[in-house]
Design an enzyme around this catalytic site. Structure first.
Site, PDB file in Angstrom:
ATOM      1  N   TYR A 182       0.675  -1.169   0.503  1.00 58.48           N
ATOM      2  CA  TYR A 182      -0.295  -0.033   0.149  1.00 58.48           C
ATOM      3  C   TYR A 182       0.658   1.367  -0.262  1.00 58.48           C
ATOM      4  CZ  TYR A 182      -4.312  -3.354   0.531  1.00 58.48           C
ATOM      5  OH  TYR A 182      -5.317  -3.915   0.353  1.00 58.48           O
ATOM      6  N   LYS A 216       3.127 -15.159   4.858  1.00 57.76           N
ATOM      7  CA  LYS A 216       3.613 -15.523   3.421  1.00 57.76           C
ATOM      8  C   LYS A 216       4.777 -16.071   3.377  1.00 57.76           C
ATOM      9  CE  LYS A 216       2.002 -17.983  -0.603  1.00 57.76           C
ATOM     10  NZ  LYS A 216       1.791 -19.390  -1.172  1.00 57.76           N
ATOM     11  N   ASP A 245      -2.859 -18.416   2.471  1.00 60.80           N
ATOM     12  CA  ASP A 245      -3.520 -19.000   1.230  1.00 60.80           C
ATOM     13  C   ASP A 245      -4.247 -20.359   1.988  1.00 60.80           C
ATOM     14  OD1 ASP A 245      -1.146 -20.203   1.715  1.00 60.80           O
ATOM     15  OD2 ASP A 245      -0.887 -20.794  -0.129  1.00 60.80           O
ATOM     16  N   ASP A 263      -6.604  -6.284   4.108  1.00 63.46           N
ATOM     17  CA  ASP A 263      -7.491  -5.943   4.039  1.00 63.46           C
ATOM     18  C   ASP A 263      -8.345  -7.394   3.403  1.00 63.46           C
ATOM     19  OD1 ASP A 263      -9.026  -4.931   2.601  1.00 63.46           O
ATOM     20  OD2 ASP A 263      -7.717  -3.531   0.472  1.00 63.46           O
ATOM     21  N   ASP A 309     -12.534  -9.163   4.720  1.00 64.53           N
ATOM     22  CA  ASP A 309     -13.087  -8.850   3.833  1.00 64.53           C
ATOM     23  C   ASP A 309     -13.826 -10.591   4.037  1.00 64.53           C
ATOM     24  OD1 ASP A 309     -13.534  -6.566   3.048  1.00 64.53           O
ATOM     25  OD2 ASP A 309     -13.828  -6.969   0.729  1.00 64.53           O
TER      26      ASP A 309
END
Ligand code: ATP
Length: 333
Positions: free
Chosen positions: A124, A171, A204, A228, A232
């Site tokens: 970002y 990750k 994941d 983010d 959601d």
């Protein structure tokens, strides 16, 4: 004396849900005074700035902002207003609680997850570079300072709220240096909180696990992009974006906003769900030490959410913003 706060009315459904929330806060006797500013696209078209200087100045005075969704105009030259506000006021901790509500039917009844999303760096930072006509690089930045403070906040929250576990999402198997450092810092800090269980999951895998068995997760902490996306996902587990509030906290400033965007597809139709902004306002009241007022509003909302005749269509209700707001106020009074 009433506490002054700054309110930004944004675009799309922003003004509708802000009006509903302020009416509910007044009915609850929240003891607040509002400095209200229009921000966003229309303000830009009329006066040339997405956020007027007076609005920034107000936030700098009151230090507390209730912000409705703002549409960042598409195109070159516009940085996301959310990103701008987070950077300008160093609102480094984005906290997004998602809890099942028995009145909102979803396949899950046991979701009670608080996502701590690092808010100032990662992809970002917006550093993209065209290498040649067919190649673009985007820069991901992870620093020790930003990682330490968000991870420490997640553990401190777990202790303060009687939580059991903090999960680090990353990750690091692929991004060995950047996410690897975030994960190392997580394990270092977790040693300072022996009363809280600490574990880590690859992002994941976490998405799959969240959909299969969300009840296993408690507090979760992660870099910006994963935060983010994962938050959601957690909003979907509890019934959708209309139900997910958030706070953006720094050491000096605090901003409270719904996680959803300005929903232009339903703007002006009077059917927007104000719950996410209202719960964000409850987080604001708790931040200001007005816990009992927040608790009264939360109780009224729980009662109203059970009545499909007055709730909004996004959660399968047959009412609209007005009927929902009136019902919450009736329960408060
Ligand atoms: P952004 O990128 O600005 O976060 P977005 O593209 O994720 O925005 P939203 O504006 O959040 O999109 O809307 C996504 C979907 O959720 C839309 O169909 C919208 O109508 C619905 N939605 C979002 N917020 C609400 C709400 N408060 N009440 C009802 N529906 C909503």
């Amino acid at each position: 004396m009433d506490r002054k706060i700054t309110v930004f009315k944004g675009d799309g459904i922003g003004p509708e849900i802000t009006d509903a929330v302020l009416e509910i806060l007044n009915a609850a006797g929240a003891g607040l005074k509002y400095e209200i500013y229009r921000v966003g696209n229309q303000e830009y078209l009329d006066n040339g700035a997405l956020i007027p200087d007076a609005a920034f100045a107000s936030f700098e005075r009151t230090k507390v902002l209730l912000k409705s969704p703002i549409t960042t105009p598409v195109g070159k030259g516009f940085r996301s207003l959310n990103v701008t506000l987070r950077e300008k006021y160093d609102l480094y901790a984005n906290i997004r609680p998602a809890r099942s509500n028995s009145a909102v039917k979803t396949p899950f009844t046991d979701v009670d997850i608080v996502v701590f999303r690092e808010n100032t760096e990662d992809l970002y930072v917006g550093k993209e570079e065209r290498i040649d006509e067919d190649t673009v690089w985007a820069t991901k930045i992870i620093t020790r300072k930003a990682s330490e403070r968000i991870i420490r906040d997640a553990f401190a929250y777990a202790v303060a709220h009687g939580r059991r576990t903090v999960t680090c999402v990353h990750k690091a198997n692929i991004l060995k240096m950047s996410d690897g450092m975030f994960l190392d810092i997580f394990h270092q800090i977790s040693a300072e909180y022996p009363q809280i269980a600490a574990n880590d999951r690859i992002v994941d895998n976490v998405c799959m696990q969240l959909v299969m068995n969300p009840g296993q997760f408690d507090v979760m902490v992660m870099p910006n992009l994963y935060g983010d996306i994962v938050s959601d996902l957690t909003s979907g587990l509890i019934g959708g974006l209309g139900l997910l509030p958030s706070s953006n906290l720094g050491s000096e400033y605090a901003m409270f906003e719904a996680v959803h965007g300005s929903a232009p597809d339903i703007a002006g139709k009077g059917i927007a769900n104000p719950t996410a902004l209202l719960w964000s306002a409850c987080m604001m009241l708790e931040y200001l030490g007005k816990d009992s007022c927040a608790a009264r509003i939360r109780k009224a909302v729980d009662e109203v959410l059970a009545d499909a005749a007055v709730t909004t269509p996004d959660i399968h209700g047959h009412g609209n913003t007005e009927s929902y707001k009136n019902a919450v106020i009736a329960h408060l009074v």
